[in-house]
Design an enzyme around this catalytic site. Structure first.
Site, PDB file in Angstrom:
ATOM      1  N   GLU A 440       0.833  -0.935   0.191  1.00 30.47           N
ATOM      2  CA  GLU A 440      -0.034   0.125   0.153  1.00 30.47           C
ATOM      3  C   GLU A 440       0.820   1.424  -0.023  1.00 30.47           C
ATOM      4  O   GLU A 440       1.609   1.504   0.707  1.00 30.47           O
ATOM      5  CB  GLU A 440      -0.957   0.202   1.179  1.00 30.47           C
ATOM      6  CG  GLU A 440      -1.549   1.200   1.318  1.00 30.47           C
ATOM      7  CD  GLU A 440      -2.464   1.292   2.904  1.00 30.47           C
ATOM      8  OE1 GLU A 440      -2.244   0.361   3.607  1.00 30.47           O
ATOM      9  OE2 GLU A 440      -3.098   2.367   3.110  1.00 30.47           O
ATOM     10  N   ASP A 513      -1.423  -1.120   5.510  1.00 32.89           N
ATOM     11  CA  ASP A 513      -1.406  -0.604   7.073  1.00 32.89           C
ATOM     12  C   ASP A 513      -2.417  -1.229   7.973  1.00 32.89           C
ATOM     13  O   ASP A 513      -3.423  -1.889   7.521  1.00 32.89           O
ATOM     14  CB  ASP A 513      -1.659   0.976   7.047  1.00 32.89           C
ATOM     15  CG  ASP A 513      -0.475   1.526   6.452  1.00 32.89           C
ATOM     16  OD1 ASP A 513       0.653   1.046   6.534  1.00 32.89           O
ATOM     17  OD2 ASP A 513      -0.742   2.800   6.220  1.00 32.89           O
ATOM     18  N   ASP A 515      -4.815  -0.122   9.392  1.00 30.45           N
ATOM     19  CA  ASP A 515      -5.891   0.695   9.951  1.00 30.45           C
ATOM     20  C   ASP A 515      -7.060   0.653   8.832  1.00 30.45           C
ATOM     21  O   ASP A 515      -7.151  -0.187   8.121  1.00 30.45           O
ATOM     22  CB  ASP A 515      -5.402   2.017   9.726  1.00 30.45           C
ATOM     23  CG  ASP A 515      -4.841   2.506   8.390  1.00 30.45           C
ATOM     24  OD1 ASP A 515      -5.009   1.779   7.703  1.00 30.45           O
ATOM     25  OD2 ASP A 515      -4.068   3.692   8.111  1.00 30.45           O
ATOM     26  N   ASP A 517      -8.154   2.341   6.260  1.00 29.83           N
ATOM     27  CA  ASP A 517      -7.854   2.517   4.887  1.00 29.83           C
ATOM     28  C   ASP A 517      -7.154   0.947   4.224  1.00 29.83           C
ATOM     29  O   ASP A 517      -7.524   0.605   3.290  1.00 29.83           O
ATOM     30  CB  ASP A 517      -7.053   3.485   4.571  1.00 29.83           C
ATOM     31  CG  ASP A 517      -7.619   4.787   4.209  1.00 29.83           C
ATOM     32  OD1 ASP A 517      -9.002   4.446   4.010  1.00 29.83           O
ATOM     33  OD2 ASP A 517      -7.062   5.943   4.098  1.00 29.83           O
TER      34      ASP A 517
END
Ligand code: 0R9
Length: 657
Positions: A440, A513, A515, A517
């Protein structure tokens, strides 16, 4: 047929099972332990499928024992002629005893291995069997124990012979057993796994009541958790459930069933507006056939043939027109196909593909006959027209996609080397050893590129979010640059052109990540693989990389430990002792290339989660929830399932914002 005690074949003892449990139940891990439960559940379902029972109860107890009860005829309690003991005892102590291996017994289910109740007994600490028959209750008990004089384990030995214990109005059989911790160390029955499978069984056996009780799980009021399933509509209800997050084009689903050459087959079909090729879930004897097989092939060719005939008859296809292709009739289809037959044979990578050649012509003949009759019935004309409209649209898209593919192919041929843009490839030339990290963001991609072992690790950074595949048509997916670079890097092409033999990296690792997103990107990529390169998942090539959440440094010695969860962080702080500095990684980009390699990429130290289609139904459901038509359902799912508060909790503890 009256099943007498004399039908039971006696082959061998139970000690062999304990010596080699893997031969009978596959593994001695959690999966093998659940297998014991499925074995007993199968026997109860058999009794229901034969028309004698309509309720099955499964109860998980606090000591990891489990009970299965049915309200059928009750296992035979008569005395076995040669053995001189009750038939129940024979079933639980003699390997391969029981009707399963006797072709004269009209039995369909019988689990993956069909090993029988004796294997369950052999691998349990204790087993009790209760029978309720003719207003009498019976009970017998078995146990496994270490024999001090013989210096060995005695498996599934009779502890208390079958005897009448009282009067009852109940009918049926009840088996309770506790898997032996000496065989299955640490394994615990999983409510979720059992719940999911029982629900599936309730769909596959329409009208059957299934009750699951978990005595280990208490609600706020202190009551045990109980769930009930009963689907009067069977697989039609299943299809409606699968489509519950997408708008169906008609209701109820088309339902067809029949029997030919001792092969029974039923299918429920419904279409949605989705552009995806197909969601066909097939089963044989209640076992999911994730990789498809001969029954699915029979179904598909019948669908194609009947629908093409129908298209000609109704004038949608003119004389000069080519036939529709099979895939045109499968775009947006949700179907559940179930087949029941004897002597099933499995093939394929994960042994979930039906191999019996006789299934194909039987299923094809049944579906051809029943679907033709369905379409000839005037009250189904509107459904038939909807299906044709859908096929016309799909054929248009298919031709547009072919054009786009041809252009892409020509382009790459012109440029000589394939178009891979940002890919940093590895030097090694052995696909089995090579790994592709899909990372990412450009910045994390750069770090990964510096940190990697370039001999076998390639890096493909993804800029921003790739588009949401569920909503896009194949031609648009191909046109998208992010997906194109993945497809080109892998070398396999996609969809019907997909060819795994060209795969250049046997491990594809998604690195995003920890998180919201990152979670979104992961699910988009998984949906992409699931939709257009399913084999990548079924054959175990797709992985999720797990970056650490925290770095913990001991102030005095500068010793560094990484933690992948809050629990690990707490443990690491305690273990290091003294003053420690804890830093939280907000993203991959915050790590140095050495740190990223050590924690996340180095095969010696990293953690990878292999993505499987253990349960394609569940994956599909998740995908439609996360990517489907209904935004409100998706929002609710994210609220229910995501735990984004973790990070905030940490911030609160540390007094930072
Ligand atoms: C608790 C889970 N249920 C069972 O294990 C169960 C097995 C079983 C059964 C019969 C009826 N109910 C059952 N529940 C049964 C089958 C037949 C005749 N009478 C009773 C038959 O198949 O003809 N049995 C399954 C195998 C056998 N009984 C046996 F006959 F081999 F003993």
């Amino acid at each position: 047929m009256q099943y007498g005690a004399e039908n039971i074949k006696i082959l061998e003892g139970l000690d062999a099972v304990r010596m080699r449990p893997g031969m009978y139940i596959g593994t001695t891990g959690s999966k093998g332990m659940h297998h014991l439960l499925w074995e007993i559940v199968d026997n109860a379902i058999d009794e229901a499928a034969n028309g004698y029972a309509d309720h099955v109860w499964v109860t998980l107890h606090t000591d990891n024992s489990v009970s299965v009860e049915d309200n059928g005829r009750g296992m035979p309690v008569g005395i076995h002629p040669q053995k001189g003991i009750s038939a129940v005892e024979v079933i639980f102590t003699q390997l391969h005893a029981g009707g399963k291996f006797d072709a004269s017994n009209y039995k369909y289910s019988g689990g993956l291995h069909g090993v029988g109740a004796s294997v369950v007994n052999a691998l349990s600490e204790w087993t009790t069997v209760e029978v309720y028959q003719d207003y009498k209750a019976y009970r017998c008990e078995f146990e496994s124990r270490y024999d001090e004089t013989e210096k060995k384990m005695i498996s599934g030995d009779i502890k208390s012979h079958l005897k009448e214990t009282g009067k009852t109005h109940k009918k049926g059989s009840k088996v309770t057993f506790k898997p032996d911790t000496k065989v299955f160390d640490m394994a615990r029955f999983s409510f979720d796994t059992i719940n999911r499978r029982l629900k599936e069984l309730a769909f596959l056996n329409g009208g059957l009541n299934i009750t699951l009780t978990d005595e280990r799980k208490l609600d706020d009021a202190g009551n045990v958790t109980t769930v009930d399933y009963c689907y009067k509509g069977g697989i039609s209800d299943y299809v409606e459930y699968l489509n519950s997050n997408n708008e169906p084009k008609f209701a109820p689903p088309i339902y067809l069933e029949g029997e030919k050459d001792n092969i029974y087959c039923a299918v429920a079909i419904q279409y949605t507006d989705s552009y995806t090729t197909e969601n066909i879930f097939s089963f044989v004897n209640n076992i999911p056939t994730t990789e498809g097989g001969t029954h699915e092939t029979g179904f598909k060719s019948a669908l194609t043939k009947v629908m093409n005939d129908y298209a000609r008859k109704s004038g949608v296809l003119k004389e000069k027109d080519d036939n529709f292709q099979g895939e045109d009739f499968r775009e947006g289809i949700t179907a559940v196909l179930t087949v029941k037959m004897q002597n099933i044979q499995f093939e394929g990578q994960t042994k979930t593909k039906l191999g019996n050649v006789e299934a194909r012509p039987a299923v094809e003949a049944i579906i051809t006959e029943r679907l033709t009759a369905y379409l000839e019935d005037l009250k189904n004309t509107s459904v038939g027209e909807l299906m044709l409209e859908k096929a016309v649209q799909a054929a248009k898209v298919r031709m547009a996609a072919k054009k786009a593919k041809d252009i892409a192919r020509k382009k790459s041929a012109l440029e000589g080397a394939p178009l891979v843009g940002k890919l940093s490839s590895c030097t090694g030339r052995k696909p089995e050893e090579n790994e592709l990290f899909i990372v990412e963001g450009d910045s994390a991609g750069g770090t990964a590129k510096q940190g990697r072992d370039r001999r076998f690790q390639a890096i493909l950074p993804l800029r921003g979010k790739p588009l949401n595949v569920e909503k896009k048509r194949l031609d648009q997916v191909i046109a998208n640059e992010e997906f194109r670079s993945i497809i080109t890097a892998l070398g396999t092409s996609i969809d019907t052109d997909f060819d795994i033999t060209n795969l250049k990296y046997h491990k594809v690792i998604i690195l995003a990540d920890a998180d919201q997103d990152g979670a979104h990107i992961r699910s988009i990529l998984l949906t992409f693989f699931y939709r257009y390169m399913k084999q990548m998942i079924t054959e175990g090539h797709v992985f999720i990389g797990v970056p650490p959440l925290y770095k913990i440094e001991k102030s005095s010695t500068k010793e560094v430990v990484y933690a992948y969860s809050d629990q690990e962080r707490t443990e690491a702080c305690a273990r290091l002792g003294g003053r420690t500095t804890v830093s939280r990684y907000k993203g991959l980009g915050e790590m140095s290339s050495e740190q990223l390699f050590e924690t996340t990429m180095d095969p010696k130290t990293r953690t990878l989660i292999q993505v499987t289609i253990e349960d394609a139904v569940q994956a599909e459901h998740l995908v439609t929830v996360l990517m489907g038509d209904k935004a409100d359902v998706r929002k609710q799912y994210i609220i229910d399932n995501a735990n984004f508060n973790k990070v905030d909790l940490f911030a609160k503890e540390k007094g930072v914002q």
